[in-house]
Write a protein that holds these residues in place. Structure first.
Motif, PDB file in Angstrom:
ATOM      1  N   UNK A  86       0.716  -1.253   0.110  1.00 30.54           N
ATOM      2  CA  UNK A  86       0.213  -0.347  -0.098  1.00 30.54           C
ATOM      3  C   UNK A  86       0.704   1.313   0.078  1.00 30.54           C
ATOM      4  N   UNK A  87       0.027   2.555  -0.156  1.00 30.51           N
ATOM      5  CA  UNK A  87       0.924   3.849  -0.281  1.00 30.51           C
ATOM      6  C   UNK A  87       1.863   4.037   1.213  1.00 30.51           C
ATOM      7  N   UNK A  88       0.693   4.278   2.558  1.00 31.55           N
ATOM      8  CA  UNK A  88       1.911   3.797   3.047  1.00 31.55           C
ATOM      9  C   UNK A  88       2.823   3.132   3.601  1.00 31.55           C
ATOM     10  N   UNK A  89       3.387   2.185   3.219  1.00 31.56           N
ATOM     11  CA  UNK A  89       4.197   1.333   3.734  1.00 31.56           C
ATOM     12  C   UNK A  89       4.971   1.678   2.813  1.00 31.56           C
ATOM     13  N   UNK A  90       5.512   3.357   1.842  1.00 30.39           N
ATOM     14  CA  UNK A  90       6.469   3.434   1.149  1.00 30.39           C
ATOM     15  C   UNK A  90       7.426   4.110   2.845  1.00 30.39           C
ATOM     16  N   UNK A  91       6.622   5.058   3.690  1.00 28.82           N
ATOM     17  CA  UNK A  91       6.915   5.569   4.370  1.00 28.82           C
ATOM     18  C   UNK A  91       6.843   4.338   6.025  1.00 28.82           C
ATOM     19  N   UNK A  92       6.527   3.731   6.189  1.00 25.87           N
ATOM     20  CA  UNK A  92       6.764   3.294   7.551  1.00 25.87           C
ATOM     21  C   UNK A  92       7.165   1.856   7.371  1.00 25.87           C
ATOM     22  N   UNK A  93       7.596   1.685   8.836  1.00 31.48           N
ATOM     23  CA  UNK A  93       8.066  -0.061   8.418  1.00 31.48           C
ATOM     24  C   UNK A  93       7.564  -1.229   8.673  1.00 31.48           C
ATOM     25  N   UNK A  94       6.357  -1.021   9.638  1.00 32.61           N
ATOM     26  CA  UNK A  94       5.519  -1.505   9.954  1.00 32.61           C
ATOM     27  C   UNK A  94       5.462  -3.335   8.809  1.00 32.61           C
ATOM     28  N   UNK A  95       5.173  -3.892   9.074  1.00 40.30           N
ATOM     29  CA  UNK A  95       4.614  -5.347   7.953  1.00 40.30           C
ATOM     30  C   UNK A  95       3.243  -5.349   7.791  1.00 40.30           C
ATOM     31  N   UNK A  96       2.462  -6.379   7.086  1.00 36.44           N
ATOM     32  CA  UNK A  96       1.629  -6.468   7.233  1.00 36.44           C
ATOM     33  C   UNK A  96       1.766  -7.527   7.264  1.00 36.44           C
ATOM     34  N   UNK A  97       1.308  -8.049   5.509  1.00 39.19           N
ATOM     35  CA  UNK A  97       1.005  -9.402   5.500  1.00 39.19           C
ATOM     36  C   UNK A  97       1.965 -10.473   5.688  1.00 39.19           C
ATOM     37  N   UNK A  98       3.277 -10.072   5.284  1.00 32.09           N
ATOM     38  CA  UNK A  98       4.339 -10.946   5.760  1.00 32.09           C
ATOM     39  C   UNK A  98       5.413  -9.627   5.180  1.00 32.09           C
ATOM     40  N   UNK A  99       6.570  -9.966   5.477  1.00 31.30           N
ATOM     41  CA  UNK A  99       7.911  -9.202   5.123  1.00 31.30           C
ATOM     42  C   UNK A  99       7.655  -9.224   3.514  1.00 31.30           C
ATOM     43  N   UNK A 100       7.328 -10.307   2.793  1.00 28.97           N
ATOM     44  CA  UNK A 100       6.806  -9.879   1.667  1.00 28.97           C
ATOM     45  C   UNK A 100       6.267  -9.003   1.072  1.00 28.97           C
ATOM     46  N   UNK A 101       5.544  -7.808   2.044  1.00 29.69           N
ATOM     47  CA  UNK A 101       5.192  -6.616   1.376  1.00 29.69           C
ATOM     48  C   UNK A 101       6.023  -5.739   1.818  1.00 29.69           C
ATOM     49  N   UNK A 102       7.490  -5.488   2.348  1.00 26.40           N
ATOM     50  CA  UNK A 102       7.678  -4.875   3.045  1.00 26.40           C
ATOM     51  C   UNK A 102       8.568  -4.089   1.572  1.00 26.40           C
ATOM     52  N   UNK A 103       7.950  -2.018   1.770  1.00 23.51           N
ATOM     53  CA  UNK A 103       8.556  -1.696   0.433  1.00 23.51           C
ATOM     54  C   UNK A 103       9.247  -0.244   0.510  1.00 23.51           C
ATOM     55  N   UNK A 104       9.380  -0.135   2.194  1.00 24.35           N
ATOM     56  CA  UNK A 104      10.039   0.877   2.917  1.00 24.35           C
ATOM     57  C   UNK A 104      10.923   1.420   2.034  1.00 24.35           C
ATOM     58  N   UNK A 105      10.712   2.874   1.607  1.00 24.57           N
ATOM     59  CA  UNK A 105      11.686   3.866   1.266  1.00 24.57           C
ATOM     60  C   UNK A 105      12.527   4.595   2.402  1.00 24.57           C
ATOM     61  N   UNK A 106      10.900   5.612   3.160  1.00 22.02           N
ATOM     62  CA  UNK A 106      10.912   6.794   3.601  1.00 22.02           C
ATOM     63  C   UNK A 106      11.270   7.750   2.733  1.00 22.02           C
ATOM     64  N   UNK A 107      10.988   9.035   4.060  1.00 15.73           N
ATOM     65  CA  UNK A 107      11.149  10.180   3.713  1.00 15.73           C
ATOM     66  C   UNK A 107      12.542  11.142   2.636  1.00 15.73           C
ATOM     67  N   UNK A 108      13.581  10.689   3.652  1.00 14.61           N
ATOM     68  CA  UNK A 108      14.205  11.245   3.084  1.00 14.61           C
ATOM     69  C   UNK A 108      14.723  10.759   1.085  1.00 14.61           C
ATOM     70  N   UNK A 109      14.767   9.834   1.488  1.00 12.57           N
ATOM     71  CA  UNK A 109      15.128   9.164  -0.015  1.00 12.57           C
ATOM     72  C   UNK A 109      14.399   8.724  -0.847  1.00 12.57           C
ATOM     73  N   UNK A 110      12.713   9.609  -0.909  1.00 13.10           N
ATOM     74  CA  UNK A 110      12.335  10.842  -1.750  1.00 13.10           C
ATOM     75  C   UNK A 110      12.300  11.775  -1.864  1.00 13.10           C
ATOM     76  N   UNK A 111      12.821  12.773  -1.249  1.00 14.00           N
ATOM     77  CA  UNK A 111      13.116  13.836  -1.161  1.00 14.00           C
ATOM     78  C   UNK A 111      14.038  14.211  -1.747  1.00 14.00           C
TER      79      UNK A 111
END
Length: 206
Positions: A86-111
């Motif tokens: 989900x869109x929010x997954x790009x800026x949060x570290x929590x994992x939903x359905x499992x680790x394979x859903x993790x796409x965290x980038x963080x605000x600094x990377x996008x900036x």
């Protein structure tokens, strides 16, 4: 491509699907074409297209002879929905359905990505390529949460064998690594930071 060694470039591109890395090939082939468009003179584009077509044919052959009928086929789109980010997954570290859903980038990377685009703005073709190379893998990582993805998943050969959309993200990171290494090497060679070094630095930041 920069040194006009097209045969070597085509061989490297061909090796990706032949090694069984079909998902990586889905990203590498468009990137190779985009880089040729951004950096090569128009008269040389056909050579890049020929290499890309060879890799595409190789990928289709591998998919038909090795993937078809294997455990990777016959997946349902419900599996894709389970692992779609989900869109929010790009800026949060929590994992939903499992680790394979993790796409965290963080605000600094996008900036920093935006800063890199600004630094490369004078080379519009290259800047456009970098933007597409960053945005498309992120969009595909959304999977079922991206409108039209199911149609794409069913239509593109080999894509219906995937169940974890976030695995397209390595295409982005592979594209980031060369300019970062190039900047460090160039800085060490010239012993300072000139105009070309700043361009490399901006791309590496992106």
């Amino acid at each position: 491509l920069e040194r006009r060694r097209y045969a070597v470039g085509a061989a490297c591109l061909l090796a990706i699907p032949l090694s069984g890395q079909l998902h990586l090939a889905l990203g590498a082939i468009p990137l190779a074409l985009g880089y040729a468009w951004a950096r090569l003179p128009g008269a040389e584009w056909w050579k890049a297209v020929a290499g890309a077509l060879g890799a595409l044919v190789a990928g289709l052959v591998v998919e038909r002879w090795t993937v078809a009928g294997s455990i990777g086929t016959g997946r349902s789109f419900g599996q894709v929905e389970r692992y779609s980010a989900e869109l929010v997954d790009f800026v949060r570290r929590s994992v939903g359905a499992g680790v394979e859903e993790l796409v965290f980038l963080g605000w600094l990377t996008m900036l920093l990505a935006v800063v890199g685009l600004v630094a490369a703005r004078r080379q519009r073709g290259l800047a456009a390529l970098l933007a597409v190379a960053a945005i498309v893998p992120c969009l595909l990582a959304l999977g079922a949460n991206l409108p039209g993805y199911e149609t794409l998943w069913r239509a593109v050969p080999g894509l219906d064998s995937t169940r974890v959309p976030e695995r397209f993200m390595p295409t982005l990171f592979i594209f980031i690594a060369p300019p970062a290494v190039g900047f460090i090497s160039y800085y060490n060679l010239v012993g300072g930071l000139d105009a070309f070094g700043r361009i490399l630095y901006g791309i590496a930041l992106f």
